[in-house]
Write a protein that holds these residues in place. Structure first.
Motif, short mmCIF file in Angstrom:
data_model
loop_
_atom_site.label_atom_id
_atom_site.label_comp_id
_atom_site.label_asym_id
_atom_site.label_seq_id
_atom_site.Cartn_x
_atom_site.Cartn_y
_atom_site.Cartn_z
N ALA A 1 0.78 -1.03 0.12
CA ALA A 1 -0.12 -0.06 0.03
C ALA A 1 0.73 1.29 -0.02
CB ALA A 1 -0.83 -0.24 1.05
N ALA A 2 1.87 1.15 0.68
CA ALA A 2 2.78 2.36 0.98
C ALA A 2 3.67 2.69 -0.49
CB ALA A 2 3.65 2.23 1.94
N ALA A 3 3.95 1.55 -1.08
CA ALA A 3 4.86 1.66 -1.95
C ALA A 3 3.90 2.04 -3.55
CB ALA A 3 5.61 0.34 -2.34
N LEU A 4 2.95 1.59 -3.52
CA LEU A 4 2.14 1.80 -4.70
C LEU A 4 0.94 2.50 -4.52
CD1 LEU A 4 2.29 -2.24 -5.54
CD2 LEU A 4 4.02 -0.32 -6.27
N GLY A 5 -0.04 2.19 -3.65
CA GLY A 5 -1.32 2.43 -3.07
C GLY A 5 -1.71 3.69 -3.85
N SER A 6 -1.80 4.93 -3.12
CA SER A 6 -2.25 5.93 -3.52
C SER A 6 -1.48 6.56 -4.55
CB SER A 6 -2.17 7.12 -2.22
OG SER A 6 -0.94 7.09 -1.83
N ALA A 7 -0.29 6.53 -4.83
CA ALA A 7 0.30 6.99 -5.86
C ALA A 7 0.23 6.17 -7.10
CB ALA A 7 1.70 7.22 -5.47
N GLY A 8 -0.39 5.12 -6.95
CA GLY A 8 -0.36 4.10 -8.07
C GLY A 8 -1.49 4.40 -8.95
N ARG A 9 -1.29 5.70 -9.50
CA ARG A 9 -2.39 5.91 -10.70
C ARG A 9 -2.43 4.74 -11.60
NH1 ARG A 9 -0.96 10.12 -13.85
NH2 ARG A 9 0.89 10.27 -12.74
N PRO A 10 -3.46 4.62 -12.32
CA PRO A 10 -3.36 3.67 -13.40
C PRO A 10 -2.65 4.13 -14.62
CG PRO A 10 -5.89 4.40 -13.02
CD PRO A 10 -4.97 4.90 -11.87
N ARG A 11 -1.94 3.16 -14.97
CA ARG A 11 -1.36 3.84 -16.18
C ARG A 11 -1.35 2.69 -17.21
NH1 ARG A 11 5.01 4.44 -15.29
NH2 ARG A 11 5.34 2.79 -17.00
N LEU A 12 -1.38 3.06 -18.70
CA LEU A 12 -1.61 2.02 -19.60
C LEU A 12 -0.21 1.24 -19.53
CD1 LEU A 12 -3.23 4.34 -22.30
CD2 LEU A 12 -4.21 3.01 -20.55
N PRO A 13 -0.42 0.02 -19.97
CA PRO A 13 0.97 -0.69 -20.20
C PRO A 13 1.62 -0.13 -21.29
CG PRO A 13 -1.11 -2.30 -20.67
CD PRO A 13 -1.54 -0.62 -20.31
N ARG A 14 2.98 0.07 -21.13
CA ARG A 14 3.70 0.85 -22.10
C ARG A 14 3.62 0.28 -23.61
NH1 ARG A 14 6.73 1.39 -17.44
NH2 ARG A 14 6.71 -0.78 -17.59
N LEU B 1 4.15 -13.89 -8.83
CA LEU B 1 3.45 -12.66 -8.87
C LEU B 1 2.29 -12.50 -7.94
CD1 LEU B 1 3.89 -11.53 -12.76
CD2 LEU B 1 5.31 -10.92 -10.74
N LYS B 2 1.53 -13.61 -8.11
CA LYS B 2 0.34 -13.89 -6.90
C LYS B 2 0.73 -13.56 -5.63
CE LYS B 2 -3.93 -16.26 -7.89
NZ LYS B 2 -4.61 -15.05 -8.66
N ASN B 3 1.90 -14.35 -5.22
CA ASN B 3 2.39 -14.26 -3.97
C ASN B 3 2.75 -12.94 -3.44
OD1 ASN B 3 2.13 -16.96 -3.56
ND2 ASN B 3 4.13 -17.60 -3.97
N MET B 4 3.40 -12.35 -4.39
CA MET B 4 4.01 -10.81 -4.37
C MET B 4 2.38 -9.82 -4.14
SD MET B 4 7.05 -10.83 -3.83
CE MET B 4 7.08 -9.10 -3.87
N GLY B 5 1.43 -10.17 -4.53
CA GLY B 5 0.27 -9.43 -4.44
C GLY B 5 -0.34 -8.72 -5.70
N ILE B 6 0.06 -9.29 -6.78
CA ILE B 6 -0.54 -8.78 -8.10
C ILE B 6 -2.05 -8.51 -8.15
CG2 ILE B 6 -0.90 -10.86 -9.38
CD1 ILE B 6 0.59 -9.32 -11.84
N ASP B 7 -2.74 -9.44 -7.62
CA ASP B 7 -4.29 -9.05 -7.51
C ASP B 7 -4.64 -7.95 -6.86
OD1 ASP B 7 -4.70 -11.42 -8.88
OD2 ASP B 7 -4.47 -12.89 -7.32
N LEU B 8 -4.06 -7.69 -5.69
CA LEU B 8 -4.30 -6.63 -4.66
C LEU B 8 -4.11 -5.09 -5.51
CD1 LEU B 8 -5.15 -6.02 -1.78
CD2 LEU B 8 -2.73 -5.70 -1.43
N ARG B 9 -2.75 -5.48 -6.34
CA ARG B 9 -2.33 -4.39 -7.24
C ARG B 9 -3.33 -3.90 -8.34
NH1 ARG B 9 -0.62 0.86 -7.37
NH2 ARG B 9 0.64 1.20 -9.11
N LEU B 10 -3.94 -5.19 -9.08
CA LEU B 10 -4.61 -4.82 -10.11
C LEU B 10 -6.12 -4.01 -9.53
CD1 LEU B 10 -5.46 -5.51 -13.06
CD2 LEU B 10 -6.47 -7.68 -12.12
N GLN B 11 -6.60 -4.57 -8.37
CA GLN B 11 -7.66 -4.18 -8.02
C GLN B 11 -7.56 -2.58 -7.90
OE1 GLN B 11 -8.84 -5.98 -4.12
NE2 GLN B 11 -8.72 -8.11 -5.38
N VAL B 12 -6.47 -2.01 -7.04
CA VAL B 12 -6.41 -0.64 -6.67
C VAL B 12 -6.26 0.11 -8.04
CG1 VAL B 12 -4.58 1.13 -5.95
CG2 VAL B 12 -4.91 -1.18 -4.56
N LEU B 13 -5.57 -0.40 -9.00
CA LEU B 13 -5.50 0.23 -10.31
C LEU B 13 -6.74 0.37 -10.97
CD1 LEU B 13 -1.95 -1.04 -11.66
CD2 LEU B 13 -2.55 1.12 -10.77
N LEU B 14 -7.52 -1.01 -11.05
CA LEU B 14 -8.90 -0.68 -11.39
C LEU B 14 -9.75 0.21 -10.59
CD1 LEU B 14 -9.44 -4.47 -12.06
CD2 LEU B 14 -9.35 -2.85 -13.77
#
Ligand code: SAH
Length: 461
Positions: free
Chosen positions: A12-25, A374-387
Protein backbone atom coordinates in the motif's frame (compact mmCIF):
# COMPACT_ATOMS: atom_id res chain seq x y z
CA UNK A 1 -4.53 -16.01 -0.65
CA UNK A 2 -4.41 -13.71 2.37
CA UNK A 3 -1.40 -11.49 2.01
CA UNK A 4 0.67 -11.20 5.21
CA UNK A 5 -0.14 -7.86 6.87
CA UNK A 6 3.38 -6.46 6.70
CA UNK A 7 3.63 -7.03 2.96
CA UNK A 8 0.12 -5.64 2.45
CA UNK A 9 1.23 -2.47 4.26
CA UNK A 10 4.42 -2.30 2.21
CA UNK A 11 2.42 -2.72 -1.00
CA UNK A 12 0.00 0.00 0.00
CA UNK A 13 2.80 2.41 0.93
CA UNK A 14 4.84 1.65 -2.17
CA UNK A 15 2.09 1.66 -4.71
CA UNK A 16 -1.30 2.46 -3.24
CA UNK A 17 -2.31 6.08 -3.38
CA UNK A 18 0.32 7.13 -5.90
CA UNK A 19 -0.35 4.12 -8.05
CA UNK A 20 -2.32 5.93 -10.69
CA UNK A 21 -3.56 3.61 -13.36
CA UNK A 22 -1.19 3.73 -16.24
CA UNK A 23 -1.53 2.10 -19.58
CA UNK A 24 0.85 -0.71 -20.23
CA UNK A 25 3.72 0.89 -22.08
CA UNK A 26 3.59 -1.57 -24.91
CA UNK A 27 0.20 -2.94 -25.61
CA UNK A 28 1.27 -6.44 -26.39
CA UNK A 29 -0.11 -7.78 -29.65
CA UNK A 30 -1.72 -11.19 -29.83
CA UNK A 31 1.54 -12.49 -31.17
CA UNK A 32 3.13 -11.36 -27.95
CA UNK A 33 2.38 -14.83 -26.74
CA UNK A 34 5.61 -15.13 -28.66
CA UNK A 35 7.11 -13.10 -25.85
CA UNK A 36 6.79 -16.27 -23.91
CA UNK A 37 8.68 -17.73 -26.83
CA UNK A 38 7.08 -21.04 -26.01
CA UNK A 39 8.73 -23.95 -27.69
CA UNK A 40 10.32 -24.99 -30.89
CA UNK A 41 13.27 -26.82 -32.16
CA UNK A 42 16.30 -25.19 -33.63
CA UNK A 43 14.43 -24.74 -36.87
CA UNK A 44 11.42 -22.47 -36.87
CA UNK A 45 10.29 -21.04 -40.18
CA UNK A 46 12.99 -20.22 -42.68
CA UNK A 47 13.06 -16.49 -43.23
CA UNK A 48 14.27 -14.24 -45.97
CA UNK A 49 17.70 -12.67 -45.67
CA UNK A 50 17.88 -9.61 -43.49
CA UNK A 51 19.08 -6.11 -44.27
CA UNK A 52 22.58 -5.37 -45.57
CA UNK A 53 24.33 -5.43 -42.23
CA UNK A 54 23.12 -8.92 -41.48
CA UNK A 55 24.47 -9.99 -44.82
CA UNK A 56 27.77 -8.51 -43.67
CA UNK A 57 27.53 -10.61 -40.49
CA UNK A 58 26.75 -13.71 -42.53
CA UNK A 59 29.67 -12.94 -44.84
CA UNK A 60 31.93 -12.53 -41.81
CA UNK A 61 30.84 -15.93 -40.46
CA UNK A 62 31.14 -17.64 -43.86
CA UNK A 63 34.67 -16.27 -44.32
CA UNK A 64 35.63 -17.41 -40.85
CA UNK A 65 34.22 -20.92 -41.32
CA UNK A 66 35.77 -21.29 -44.78
CA UNK A 67 39.14 -20.36 -43.28
CA UNK A 68 39.08 -22.28 -40.02
CA UNK A 69 36.19 -24.74 -40.18
CA UNK A 70 32.94 -25.09 -38.25
CA UNK A 71 32.32 -23.18 -35.02
CA UNK A 72 30.50 -24.21 -31.85
CA UNK A 73 26.88 -23.09 -31.42
CA UNK A 74 28.16 -20.97 -28.49
CA UNK A 75 30.57 -19.11 -30.73
CA UNK A 76 27.89 -18.65 -33.39
CA UNK A 77 25.42 -17.33 -30.81
CA UNK A 78 27.99 -14.95 -29.28
CA UNK A 79 28.84 -13.52 -32.70
CA UNK A 80 25.20 -13.20 -33.75
CA UNK A 81 24.13 -11.46 -30.52
CA UNK A 82 27.06 -9.42 -29.24
CA UNK A 83 29.66 -9.10 -32.03
CA UNK A 84 30.99 -5.56 -31.42
CA UNK A 85 30.09 -4.42 -34.95
CA UNK A 86 26.99 -6.24 -36.08
CA UNK A 87 25.62 -8.27 -33.17
CA UNK A 88 21.87 -8.21 -32.67
CA UNK A 89 22.08 -6.56 -29.24
CA UNK A 90 25.03 -4.38 -30.26
CA UNK A 91 22.80 -2.90 -32.93
CA UNK A 92 20.07 -2.22 -30.36
CA UNK A 93 18.05 -5.43 -30.09
CA UNK A 94 14.36 -5.45 -30.89
CA UNK A 95 12.66 -5.28 -27.49
CA UNK A 96 9.07 -4.05 -27.51
CA UNK A 97 5.99 -4.19 -29.67
CA UNK A 98 7.65 -2.61 -32.69
CA UNK A 99 10.61 -4.97 -32.38
CA UNK A 100 11.07 -8.72 -32.28
CA UNK A 101 9.92 -9.72 -28.80
CA UNK A 102 8.22 -8.15 -25.82
CA UNK A 103 9.21 -8.79 -22.20
CA UNK A 104 7.18 -8.66 -18.95
CA UNK A 105 8.47 -5.26 -17.76
CA UNK A 106 7.53 -3.86 -21.16
CA UNK A 107 4.01 -5.25 -20.82
CA UNK A 108 3.09 -3.81 -17.43
CA UNK A 109 4.57 -1.43 -14.86
CA UNK A 110 3.17 -3.72 -12.14
CA UNK A 111 5.83 -6.33 -12.91
CA UNK A 112 8.75 -4.06 -11.98
CA UNK A 113 6.87 -2.59 -9.05
CA UNK A 114 6.39 -6.01 -7.45
CA UNK A 115 10.07 -6.82 -8.00
CA UNK A 116 10.94 -3.51 -6.32
CA UNK A 117 8.84 -4.59 -3.31
CA UNK A 118 10.73 -7.91 -3.27
CA UNK A 119 14.06 -6.11 -2.82
CA UNK A 120 12.69 -3.79 -0.14
CA UNK A 121 11.25 -6.76 1.71
CA UNK A 122 14.65 -8.55 1.58
CA UNK A 123 16.38 -5.35 2.70
CA UNK A 124 14.06 -5.17 5.73
CA UNK A 125 14.59 -8.87 6.49
CA UNK A 126 18.36 -8.27 6.43
CA UNK A 127 18.00 -5.63 9.15
CA UNK A 128 18.00 -2.58 6.85
CA UNK A 129 21.70 -2.37 5.95
CA UNK A 130 22.99 1.21 5.61
CA UNK A 131 23.70 0.85 1.90
CA UNK A 132 22.81 -1.40 -0.99
CA UNK A 133 23.61 -1.62 -4.69
CA UNK A 134 20.94 -2.72 -7.15
CA UNK A 135 22.81 -4.52 -9.94
CA UNK A 136 20.84 -5.36 -13.08
CA UNK A 137 22.32 -7.68 -15.71
CA UNK A 138 21.13 -7.00 -19.26
CA UNK A 139 18.70 -4.12 -18.55
CA UNK A 140 17.29 -3.91 -22.10
CA UNK A 141 15.54 -0.55 -22.42
CA UNK A 142 15.92 0.22 -18.70
CA UNK A 143 12.20 -0.15 -18.05
CA UNK A 144 12.47 -2.65 -15.19
CA UNK A 145 14.94 -0.53 -13.20
CA UNK A 146 12.81 2.55 -13.89
CA UNK A 147 9.75 0.85 -12.36
CA UNK A 148 11.81 -0.35 -9.39
CA UNK A 149 13.17 3.17 -8.83
CA UNK A 150 9.62 4.52 -8.74
CA UNK A 151 8.87 2.12 -5.88
CA UNK A 152 12.08 3.17 -4.07
CA UNK A 153 10.99 6.78 -4.51
CA UNK A 154 7.54 6.03 -3.07
CA UNK A 155 9.28 4.51 -0.08
CA UNK A 156 11.78 7.37 0.24
CA UNK A 157 11.07 7.85 3.94
CA UNK A 158 11.77 4.18 4.65
CA UNK A 159 14.99 4.34 2.60
CA UNK A 160 16.03 7.83 3.77
CA UNK A 161 19.02 6.57 5.77
CA UNK A 162 20.08 4.05 3.15
CA UNK A 163 22.68 4.80 0.50
CA UNK A 164 21.22 3.29 -2.70
CA UNK A 165 23.12 3.08 -6.00
CA UNK A 166 22.31 1.45 -9.35
CA UNK A 167 24.79 -0.62 -11.36
CA UNK A 168 23.89 -1.81 -14.84
CA UNK A 169 25.83 -4.53 -16.66
CA UNK A 170 25.26 -4.00 -20.38
CA UNK A 171 27.43 -4.88 -23.39
CA UNK A 172 25.40 -3.01 -25.98
CA UNK A 173 26.44 0.65 -26.40
CA UNK A 174 23.18 1.39 -28.18
CA UNK A 175 20.99 -0.13 -25.45
CA UNK A 176 23.03 1.61 -22.72
CA UNK A 177 22.15 4.93 -24.38
CA UNK A 178 18.46 4.00 -24.41
CA UNK A 179 18.74 3.02 -20.71
CA UNK A 180 20.44 6.32 -19.88
CA UNK A 181 17.66 8.24 -21.60
CA UNK A 182 14.99 6.29 -19.74
CA UNK A 183 16.62 6.48 -16.31
CA UNK A 184 18.42 9.82 -16.26
CA UNK A 185 16.51 11.78 -18.89
CA UNK A 186 19.74 11.88 -20.91
CA UNK A 187 21.94 13.13 -18.07
CA UNK A 188 24.59 10.45 -18.27
CA UNK A 189 28.18 10.87 -19.36
CA UNK A 190 30.65 8.45 -20.77
CA UNK A 191 33.46 7.84 -18.39
CA UNK A 192 36.62 7.06 -20.34
CA UNK A 193 38.98 7.63 -17.37
CA UNK A 194 37.35 4.94 -15.26
CA UNK A 195 38.44 1.56 -16.57
CA UNK A 196 35.47 -0.24 -15.03
CA UNK A 197 32.35 1.96 -15.34
CA UNK A 198 32.08 3.16 -18.93
CA UNK A 199 29.20 5.57 -18.24
CA UNK A 200 27.79 7.34 -15.18
CA UNK A 201 24.66 9.35 -14.49
CA UNK A 202 22.08 10.32 -11.88
CA UNK A 203 18.53 8.97 -11.94
CA UNK A 204 15.52 11.26 -12.19
CA UNK A 205 15.12 10.72 -8.44
CA UNK A 206 18.77 11.50 -7.61
CA UNK A 207 20.26 7.99 -7.36
CA UNK A 208 23.73 7.42 -8.91
CA UNK A 209 23.82 4.98 -11.84
CA UNK A 210 26.94 3.36 -13.35
CA UNK A 211 27.29 1.14 -16.43
CA UNK A 212 29.73 -1.78 -16.81
CA UNK A 213 30.51 -4.39 -19.42
CA UNK A 214 31.13 -7.19 -16.95
CA UNK A 215 29.80 -8.16 -13.51
CA UNK A 216 33.42 -8.35 -12.31
CA UNK A 217 33.75 -4.57 -12.78
CA UNK A 218 30.88 -3.81 -10.35
CA UNK A 219 32.37 -2.72 -7.00
CA UNK A 220 31.97 -5.16 -4.09
CA UNK A 221 29.39 -4.44 -1.40
CA UNK A 222 25.96 -5.49 -0.14
CA UNK A 223 24.05 -5.94 -3.41
CA UNK A 224 20.73 -6.99 -4.84
CA UNK A 225 21.15 -8.61 -8.25
CA UNK A 226 18.51 -8.79 -10.96
CA UNK A 227 18.58 -10.74 -14.21
CA UNK A 228 15.40 -10.72 -16.27
CA UNK A 229 15.61 -12.49 -19.64
CA UNK A 230 19.41 -12.18 -19.42
CA UNK A 231 20.63 -15.76 -18.98
CA UNK A 232 18.63 -17.01 -21.98
CA UNK A 233 20.68 -14.70 -24.22
CA UNK A 234 24.03 -16.20 -23.18
CA UNK A 235 25.75 -18.61 -25.60
CA UNK A 236 25.01 -22.32 -25.26
CA UNK A 237 26.89 -25.42 -26.36
CA UNK A 238 24.73 -28.19 -27.85
CA UNK A 239 25.47 -31.90 -27.63
CA UNK A 240 23.96 -34.93 -29.32
CA UNK A 241 24.19 -38.54 -28.14
CA UNK A 242 25.28 -40.82 -31.03
CA UNK A 243 26.17 -44.49 -31.37
CA UNK A 244 29.81 -43.47 -31.02
CA UNK A 245 29.19 -41.41 -27.91
CA UNK A 246 28.50 -37.71 -27.29
CA UNK A 247 29.23 -35.29 -30.12
CA UNK A 248 29.07 -31.51 -30.10
CA UNK A 249 26.68 -29.80 -32.55
CA UNK A 250 28.61 -27.29 -34.69
CA UNK A 251 27.68 -24.67 -37.28
CA UNK A 252 29.24 -25.00 -40.73
CA UNK A 253 28.89 -23.71 -44.30
CA UNK A 254 26.27 -25.66 -46.24
CA UNK A 255 28.10 -27.06 -49.30
CA UNK A 256 24.87 -27.51 -51.26
CA UNK A 257 23.31 -24.05 -50.88
CA UNK A 258 25.37 -20.91 -51.51
CA UNK A 259 25.83 -18.61 -48.51
CA UNK A 260 23.83 -20.78 -46.16
CA UNK A 261 24.75 -22.29 -42.84
CA UNK A 262 23.84 -25.71 -41.46
CA UNK A 263 24.30 -27.79 -38.33
CA UNK A 264 26.87 -30.62 -38.34
CA UNK A 265 28.15 -32.98 -35.65
CA UNK A 266 31.77 -32.94 -34.54
CA UNK A 267 33.53 -36.04 -35.94
CA UNK A 268 34.94 -36.87 -32.52
CA UNK A 269 34.39 -35.66 -28.99
CA UNK A 270 35.44 -32.04 -28.25
CA UNK A 271 36.85 -30.55 -25.03
CA UNK A 272 33.32 -29.29 -24.31
CA UNK A 273 31.84 -32.82 -24.62
CA UNK A 274 34.37 -34.08 -22.11
CA UNK A 275 33.75 -31.23 -19.66
CA UNK A 276 30.03 -30.60 -19.78
CA UNK A 277 28.25 -33.93 -20.15
CA UNK A 278 27.65 -35.71 -16.88
CA UNK A 279 28.18 -39.51 -16.90
CA UNK A 280 24.67 -40.02 -15.46
CA UNK A 281 23.00 -37.94 -18.25
CA UNK A 282 19.86 -39.65 -19.59
CA UNK A 283 18.81 -37.18 -22.30
CA UNK A 284 19.89 -37.62 -25.93
CA UNK A 285 20.33 -33.92 -26.60
CA UNK A 286 21.74 -31.45 -24.06
CA UNK A 287 22.36 -27.70 -24.01
CA UNK A 288 24.91 -26.22 -21.61
CA UNK A 289 25.64 -22.53 -20.99
CA UNK A 290 29.06 -22.32 -19.30
CA UNK A 291 28.94 -18.50 -19.28
CA UNK A 292 25.77 -18.65 -17.17
CA UNK A 293 27.62 -20.97 -14.80
CA UNK A 294 30.53 -18.54 -14.45
CA UNK A 295 28.21 -15.58 -13.80
CA UNK A 296 26.17 -17.51 -11.21
CA UNK A 297 29.39 -18.53 -9.47
CA UNK A 298 30.39 -14.87 -9.28
CA UNK A 299 27.00 -13.82 -7.93
CA UNK A 300 27.10 -16.61 -5.33
CA UNK A 301 30.62 -15.62 -4.21
CA UNK A 302 29.63 -11.98 -3.93
CA UNK A 303 26.49 -12.76 -1.93
CA UNK A 304 28.45 -15.12 0.32
CA UNK A 305 31.14 -12.47 0.99
CA UNK A 306 29.21 -9.19 1.01
CA UNK A 307 25.56 -10.19 1.53
CA UNK A 308 22.50 -9.42 -0.57
CA UNK A 309 20.30 -11.52 -2.83
CA UNK A 310 19.79 -12.35 -6.49
CA UNK A 311 16.50 -12.65 -8.34
CA UNK A 312 16.63 -14.38 -11.70
CA UNK A 313 13.58 -14.55 -13.95
CA UNK A 314 13.58 -16.35 -17.26
CA UNK A 315 11.97 -19.16 -19.16
CA UNK A 316 13.64 -22.41 -18.42
CA UNK A 317 13.58 -25.89 -17.01
CA UNK A 318 15.16 -27.91 -14.24
CA UNK A 319 17.56 -30.01 -16.31
CA UNK A 320 14.84 -31.82 -18.26
CA UNK A 321 14.49 -30.13 -21.66
CA UNK A 322 16.55 -30.91 -24.75
CA UNK A 323 16.47 -28.74 -27.88
CA UNK A 324 15.33 -25.22 -26.95
CA UNK A 325 17.59 -23.04 -29.13
CA UNK A 326 15.41 -20.71 -31.20
CA UNK A 327 15.27 -17.38 -32.96
CA UNK A 328 12.72 -14.55 -32.89
CA UNK A 329 12.17 -11.83 -35.38
CA UNK A 330 9.17 -9.55 -35.58
CA UNK A 331 7.38 -11.64 -32.89
CA UNK A 332 7.66 -14.79 -34.99
CA UNK A 333 9.89 -17.82 -34.83
CA UNK A 334 12.91 -17.33 -37.02
CA UNK A 335 15.36 -19.99 -38.24
CA UNK A 336 18.38 -19.67 -35.98
CA UNK A 337 20.89 -20.00 -38.84
CA UNK A 338 19.26 -17.48 -41.20
CA UNK A 339 20.31 -13.82 -41.36
CA UNK A 340 22.36 -13.87 -38.13
CA UNK A 341 22.43 -10.50 -36.40
CA UNK A 342 18.87 -9.61 -37.41
CA UNK A 343 17.03 -11.89 -34.96
CA UNK A 344 17.09 -12.59 -31.25
CA UNK A 345 18.60 -15.98 -30.44
CA UNK A 346 17.70 -17.62 -27.18
CA UNK A 347 17.76 -20.91 -25.26
CA UNK A 348 15.85 -21.96 -22.14
CA UNK A 349 17.75 -21.50 -18.89
CA UNK A 350 18.71 -24.73 -17.10
CA UNK A 351 18.00 -23.80 -13.47
CA UNK A 352 19.41 -27.10 -12.20
CA UNK A 353 22.75 -26.11 -13.73
CA UNK A 354 22.58 -22.65 -12.13
CA UNK A 355 21.81 -24.28 -8.75
CA UNK A 356 24.75 -26.62 -9.15
CA UNK A 357 27.09 -23.79 -10.09
CA UNK A 358 26.39 -21.89 -6.85
CA UNK A 359 28.49 -24.71 -5.33
CA UNK A 360 26.51 -24.40 -2.11
CA UNK A 361 27.83 -20.89 -1.42
CA UNK A 362 24.27 -19.58 -1.18
CA UNK A 363 20.85 -21.05 -0.60
CA UNK A 364 18.59 -21.19 -3.68
CA UNK A 365 14.82 -20.84 -3.95
CA UNK A 366 12.74 -21.91 -6.95
CA UNK A 367 12.37 -22.03 -9.82
CA UNK A 368 8.70 -21.20 -9.34
CA UNK A 369 6.30 -20.16 -12.05
CA UNK A 370 5.88 -16.46 -12.77
CA UNK A 371 2.15 -16.56 -12.04
CA UNK A 372 2.77 -18.07 -8.59
CA UNK A 373 5.53 -15.62 -7.77
CA UNK A 374 3.49 -12.58 -8.85
CA UNK A 375 0.39 -13.87 -7.03
CA UNK A 376 2.42 -14.33 -3.86
CA UNK A 377 3.75 -10.80 -4.31
CA UNK A 378 0.19 -9.41 -4.37
CA UNK A 379 -0.45 -8.73 -8.07
CA UNK A 380 -4.22 -9.20 -7.55
CA UNK A 381 -4.31 -6.53 -4.89
CA UNK A 382 -2.36 -4.17 -7.12
CA UNK A 383 -4.69 -4.82 -10.05
CA UNK A 384 -7.72 -4.08 -7.86
CA UNK A 385 -6.24 -0.73 -6.77
CA UNK A 386 -5.44 0.27 -10.35
CA UNK A 387 -8.95 -0.74 -11.50
CA UNK A 388 -10.58 1.16 -8.65
CA UNK A 389 -8.58 4.27 -9.45
CA UNK A 390 -9.84 4.43 -13.01
CA UNK A 391 -13.30 4.54 -14.51
CA UNK A 392 -12.03 4.55 -18.07
CA UNK A 393 -13.07 1.39 -19.95
CA UNK A 394 -10.03 1.36 -22.24
CA UNK A 395 -7.69 1.50 -19.24
CA UNK A 396 -9.62 -1.33 -17.56
CA UNK A 397 -9.33 -3.43 -20.69
CA UNK A 398 -5.61 -2.81 -20.93
CA UNK A 399 -5.06 -3.59 -17.26
CA UNK A 400 -6.90 -6.89 -17.65
CA UNK A 401 -5.03 -7.62 -20.89
CA UNK A 402 -1.57 -7.03 -19.40
CA UNK A 403 -2.50 -9.02 -16.26
CA UNK A 404 -3.56 -11.87 -18.54
CA UNK A 405 -0.30 -11.71 -20.51
CA UNK A 406 1.78 -11.98 -17.32
CA UNK A 407 -0.36 -14.52 -15.47
CA UNK A 408 -2.13 -16.75 -18.01
CA UNK A 409 -0.45 -20.19 -17.92
CA UNK A 410 -0.70 -20.35 -21.73
CA UNK A 411 1.04 -16.98 -22.13
CA UNK A 412 3.84 -15.93 -19.78
CA UNK A 413 2.45 -17.29 -16.49
CA UNK A 414 3.79 -20.83 -16.69
CA UNK A 415 6.88 -20.73 -18.89
CA UNK A 416 8.66 -17.95 -17.01
CA UNK A 417 10.22 -18.86 -13.69
CA UNK A 418 11.65 -17.04 -10.69
CA UNK A 419 14.78 -18.31 -8.99
CA UNK A 420 16.63 -16.67 -6.07
CA UNK A 421 20.02 -16.85 -4.41
CA UNK A 422 20.10 -15.89 -0.73
CA UNK A 423 22.71 -16.11 2.02
CA UNK A 424 22.26 -19.37 3.97
CA UNK A 425 21.51 -17.51 7.21
CA UNK A 426 18.49 -15.91 5.53
CA UNK A 427 16.72 -19.29 5.52
CA UNK A 428 18.24 -21.10 8.48
CA UNK A 429 19.27 -19.64 11.82
CA UNK A 430 23.00 -20.32 12.14
CA UNK A 431 22.63 -21.55 15.73
CA UNK A 432 19.18 -23.09 15.39
CA UNK A 433 20.37 -26.48 16.56
CA UNK A 434 21.61 -25.15 19.87
CA UNK A 435 18.77 -22.92 21.10
CA UNK A 436 15.73 -23.51 18.92
CA UNK A 437 13.29 -22.13 21.52
CA UNK A 438 14.95 -18.70 21.80
CA UNK A 439 14.78 -17.85 18.13
CA UNK A 440 12.33 -15.44 16.64
CA UNK A 441 10.97 -16.89 13.38
CA UNK A 442 12.78 -15.91 10.20
CA UNK A 443 10.71 -13.58 8.02
CA UNK A 444 9.37 -15.49 5.00
CA UNK A 445 10.92 -14.76 1.60
CA UNK A 446 8.37 -12.77 -0.38
CA UNK A 447 7.12 -14.36 -3.58
CA UNK A 448 8.38 -17.81 -2.65
CA UNK A 449 6.70 -18.31 0.71
CA UNK A 450 3.24 -19.20 -0.55
CA UNK A 451 4.98 -22.10 -2.26
CA UNK A 452 6.44 -23.19 1.08
CA UNK A 453 2.99 -22.95 2.65
CA UNK A 454 1.53 -25.01 -0.16
CA UNK A 455 4.13 -27.67 0.43
CA UNK A 456 3.16 -27.76 4.11
CA UNK A 457 -0.54 -27.95 3.26
CA UNK A 458 0.26 -30.69 0.78
CA UNK A 459 1.75 -32.71 3.59
CA UNK A 460 -1.18 -31.91 5.90
CA UNK A 461 -3.88 -33.28 3.59
N1 SAH B 1 16.04 -7.39 -19.08
C1 SAH B 1 15.46 -6.74 -20.24
C2 SAH B 1 16.17 -7.07 -21.56
C3 SAH B 1 16.35 -8.52 -21.93
S1 SAH B 1 17.18 -8.70 -23.49
C4 SAH B 1 13.98 -7.04 -20.32
O1 SAH B 1 13.53 -7.99 -19.71
O2 SAH B 1 13.27 -6.30 -21.00
C5 SAH B 1 18.85 -9.13 -23.00
C6 SAH B 1 19.68 -7.99 -22.47
O3 SAH B 1 20.96 -8.51 -22.07
C7 SAH B 1 20.00 -6.87 -23.44
O4 SAH B 1 20.06 -5.66 -22.71
C8 SAH B 1 21.37 -7.26 -23.98
O5 SAH B 1 22.08 -6.22 -24.58
C9 SAH B 1 22.02 -7.77 -22.73
N2 SAH B 1 23.13 -8.72 -22.91
C10 SAH B 1 23.18 -9.78 -23.73
N3 SAH B 1 24.35 -10.45 -23.58
C11 SAH B 1 25.03 -9.79 -22.62
C12 SAH B 1 26.30 -10.00 -21.99
N4 SAH B 1 27.09 -11.00 -22.34
N5 SAH B 1 26.69 -9.12 -21.02
C13 SAH B 1 25.89 -8.08 -20.67
N6 SAH B 1 24.68 -7.84 -21.24
C14 SAH B 1 24.26 -8.68 -22.19
Amino acid sequence: MVLPLARRALLAAALGSAGRPRLPRHHAPAAAAAAARPSSGAGGQPDTEGPGRATAMLRHLLLKMRATGPVTVAEYMREALTNPGQGYYTRGGGIGESGDFVTSPEISQVFGELIGIWYISEWIAAGKPKAFQLVELGPGRGTLTDDILRVFNQLASLLSKCDVSIHLVEVSPKLSKIQALMLTGGKAQSNPEDKSAYMKGISKTGIPISWYRDIQDVPPGYSFYLAHEFFDALPIHKFQRTEKGWREVLVDVDPDVPDQLRFVLSPSSTPATENFIQPEETRDHVEVCPEAGVIIQRLACRIENDGGAALIADYGHDGTKTDTFRGFRNHKLHHVLRAPGTADLTADVDFSYLRKMTQGRTATLGPIKQREFLKNMGIDLRLQVLLQNSCDTATHEQLHHSYDMLMNPKKMGDCFNFFALLPHHRLVHPDREHKPESKSPLPPVAGFNELLLKILWGFGH
